[in-house]
Design an enzyme around this catalytic site. Structure first.
Site, mmCIF file in Angstrom:
data_model
loop_
_atom_site.group_PDB
_atom_site.id
_atom_site.type_symbol
_atom_site.label_atom_id
_atom_site.label_comp_id
_atom_site.label_asym_id
_atom_site.label_seq_id
_atom_site.Cartn_x
_atom_site.Cartn_y
_atom_site.Cartn_z
ATOM 1 N N GLU A 1 0.826 -1.218 0.000
ATOM 2 C CA GLU A 1 0.000 0.000 0.000
ATOM 3 C C GLU A 1 0.859 1.266 0.000
ATOM 4 O O GLU A 1 0.830 2.074 0.936
ATOM 5 C CB GLU A 1 -0.966 0.006 1.188
ATOM 6 N N GLU B 1 -6.845 -7.570 -0.030
ATOM 7 C CA GLU B 1 -7.198 -7.437 1.388
ATOM 8 C C GLU B 1 -8.640 -6.971 1.515
ATOM 9 O O GLU B 1 -9.090 -6.107 0.757
ATOM 10 C CB GLU B 1 -6.335 -6.392 2.103
#
Ligand code: GLA
Length: 684
Positions: free
Chosen positions: A160, A316
């Site tokens: 991320e 995720e």
């Protein structure tokens, strides 16, 4: 001819033999007995893919140039022995303590000069040569060590990017920014022109004088702010490509990805997409938000658009609650399943979670896990295991595509520019404006692509510009050609106002689209916070629509005809609030305010009717989502019930119920509250 990127992505698909299912696996947090249990449970739950070693730098390189792979060798061997593929991280997401001690210059600096300390994660300056060098050395070691390991199926670069530190204002970043500007503009005169530096005596005589937009006495130059956001996304992308290049050299057949976060403003996914073999998204819809599934739908359509329509990975999601909102709602029974299938319905080829086993310690110990603190005799684990079983029933979904006729335009530079300071109204927020248009389209049941303005528009019938403030003259010309060729355009206020340098297209807003829309706006009159903006229909006897909000403006008609007018008491002089215009063979609608959702739905329906766009499955009740994923010789219809009621759905033709192991033919399905149906074409 297949591109190598596509070949590499196929290698993962072939290896998985269907949809991916799993989560972040952090075995370094657990003892041997727990790890042994993990593998048994992963097999039981149908896990075939794990994101491994994302935060392992400190363990794998405990001191400079000393690598210790012992722990992860055992884990990788165990995964291989259990038939589980590793999405192996490059481990560079969080620098180890020793690196920040030896090289404090890697630490990021804020706009006002503060230094961000180690102790959390992502504490690196994206432009730091030391950080980049240490990261590349680590990746070289990791890739060389695991290049032939049978568990390796995918590389997960960093994690991320930019979620905590998207911009660094240190002197190293400043120097990097100057180089980036020199490459973009060639000479400083071009920069002066692009940045309008004659305003406020900002004229530069050398690139050496240029700084990042550090905290200044008042608004920093908006074009400088915009370019710094572009630069910052590019600096992070360089971190990615440096690592990726090492991986491509050492493991040319293994696909490479990095996970984006849904709704994240800092990273321009469109400009990264072509650098990746497969796109990956982390998605955390808020269970407390009634329209969370629509927000999630938007982010999935956006990611798939950035991927050029190719399948993507949901790397995720939360099994239930997260830990990082003010109030972290859990997912009610069935909602995790519903939202997982939603990602698949919108093009995901994998469903993964953060994380496999809920941590005992650390900042995320109250973030749900597939295996909760309470163990496996739990609702959450039971739902996870059941979903793993279901996903394995439909391997033919993997690799299939979605075809849609409606496109909503979105890009990051517009998001950045739209939300800069010193604008007519701080209430005009990009994602809100996009959702104001996306939600009625979603509710109309049509399939939607979310695309960059430079996308191939010829495949679409309807194009939506939701307050798309920044549009280059070239993009406006392409949009005009789309309408002239028969397309249906729906554009809202504050669209096409500035060029790529945040300079106004002069001549009456939106000058570069004026001919297409048949309007000319002379002045903006944004509403006060909470102010109702009264509207009326042009026909005297027609009922008035519910009040609008946020914006009104002075629209002059230059060919369009009004469909709604602003109404009194101060605005009672028949100024248009919504218009329609015939341009070439197409139709262009303009909306000069933020209508009530019901009014917006009526406007959207007219734009769809103009173009003859039908819902994916006609006749569905509101709250039921339908998508079709298509393969070469089969397709799969997925129905998702986002409501709390039971609904019967009649199908136009027999389909096979793929979630029933016997795959019976059905003509009607009953969708329970939060229910899902996965229905193959007869041949499935
Ligand atoms: C992000 C990160 C994970 C974890 C989760 C928690 O998605 O990638 O490491 O922090 O958030 O929701």
């Amino acid at each position: 001819m297949n591109s190598p990127a596509r070949d590499r992505a196929r290698n993962l698909g072939t290896r998985l033999g269907g949809l991916g299912f799993g989560g972040d696996y952090n075995p370094e947090q657990w003892d041997e007995a727990t790890r042994a249990e993990d593998l048994r449970l992963m097999n039981e739950a149908g896990v075939n893919l794990v994101n491994l070693a994302i935060f392992a730098w400190a363990r794998v390189e405990p001191s400079r140039d000393t690598y210790d792979f012992g722990f992860f060798d055992t884990v990788m061997d165990d995964l291989a022995a259990h038939g589980i593929t590793a999405d192996l991280a490059t481990m560079t997401a969080s620098p180890p303590p020793w690196l920040a001690v030896e090289h404090p210059e890697i630490l990021p600096v804020t706009a006002s000069g503060g230094i961000l300390s180690p102790g959390g994660r992502q504490h690196f300056c994206p432009s730091s040569p030391v950080f980049r060098d240490r990261a590349v050395r680590l990746v070289e070691a990791v890739a060389t060590h695991y290049r032939d390991h049978p568990a390796l199926g995918l590389w997960h670069v960093s994690n991320e990017y930019g979620i905590h530190v998207a911009e660094c204002f240190c002197d190293t970043s400043a120097a990097d920014f100057r180089q980036w500007l020199a490459a973009r503009y060639g000479d400083v005169a071009a920069l002066n022109d692009a940045w309008s530096t004659d305003f406020w005596s900002q004229r530069y005589t050398s690139f050496d004088q240029v700084l990042p937009p550090r905290t200044a006495p008042t608004y920093p130059n908006p074009s400088q702010q915009l370019d710094f956001k572009r630069f910052s996304s590019d600096a992070l992308r360089t971190c990615f490509t440096l690592e990726r290049d090492v991986l491509r050299r050492i493991t040319p057949d293994t696909p490479v990805t990095t996970n984006f976060l849904a709704g994240h403003k800092a990273v321009d996914v469109h400009s990264w997409a072509s650098e990746m073999d497969v796109l990956a998204l982390d998605s955390y819809p808020d269970p407390h938000w009634g329209s969370a599934h629509i927000g999630a739908a938007l982010s999935y359509d956006l990611l798939r658009g950035a991927a050029g329509g190719k399948p993507w990975l949901l790397t995720e999601q939360a099994p239930s609650a997260v830990n990082w909102r003010g109030r972290n709602g859990g997912k009610r029974p069935g909602r995790m399943r519903l939202w997982s299938w939603q990602a698949v319905a919108q093009g995901a080829d994998a469903v993964m979670y953060f994380q496999w086993r809920q941590s005992r310690g650390g900042a995320e110990k109250f973030h749900s896990g597939m295996v909760p603190h309470a163990g496996v005799a739990t609702r959450v684990y039971a739902e996870v295991r059941e979903l793993g079983r279901e996903l394995a029933l439909v391997p033919e979904l993997a690799g299939t595509r979605i075809r849609n006729e409606v496109a909503v335009v979105f890009d990051w530079p517009n998001w950045w520019a739209l939300e800069l300071d010193s604008h007519p109204s701080e209430g005009v927020r990009c994602l809100d404006r996009v959702l104001d248009h996306y939600a009625p389209l979603f509710e109309a049941g049509v399939g939607i692509d979310v695309v960059h303005p430079s996308a191939d528009l010829s495949r679409y019938k309807v194009l939506v510009l939701p307050s798309h403030y920044l549009l280059s003259a070239e993009d406006c010309a392409r949009i005009g050609a789309f309408v002239a060729d028969g397309g249906s355009l729906l554009a809202s206020f504050f669209t096409g106002i500035v060029d790529e340098h945040d300079r106004v297209h002069t001549g009456g807003y939106p000058a570069a689209l004026g001919d297409v829309l048949g309007v000319r706006v002379e002045e903006f009159w944004p509403a006060a916070e909470g102010e109702a903006v009264a509207l009326r229909a042009p026909e005297a006897d027609a009922p008035a629509p519910a009040p609008a909000s946020l914006w009104r403006e002075d629209v002059k008609l230059t060919g369009a005809r009004p469909e709604l007018l602003f109404a009194g008491p101060d605005w009672d002089d028949d100024r248009p609030a919504a218009t329609v215009h015939t341009h070439g063979r197409g139709t262009a609608r303009y909306v000069a305010t933020r209508p009530h959702p019901a009014t917006m739905r009526a406007i959207v329906d007219r734009a769809l009717d103009d173009a003859g766009v039908a819902p994916v499955l006609p006749g569905l009740r509101p709250g039921i989502q339908a998508t079709i994923r298509r393969g070469a010789d089969h397709d799969v219809l997925i129905l998702l019930n986002h409501t709390e009621d039971t609904h019967e759905v009649a199908l136009p033709a027999d389909r096979r119920d793929l979630l029933d192991g016997k795959r019976p033919l059905v003509r009607r399905v009953t969708l329970d509250p939060r229910g899902v149906a996965v229905l193959g074409s007869d041949g499935n």
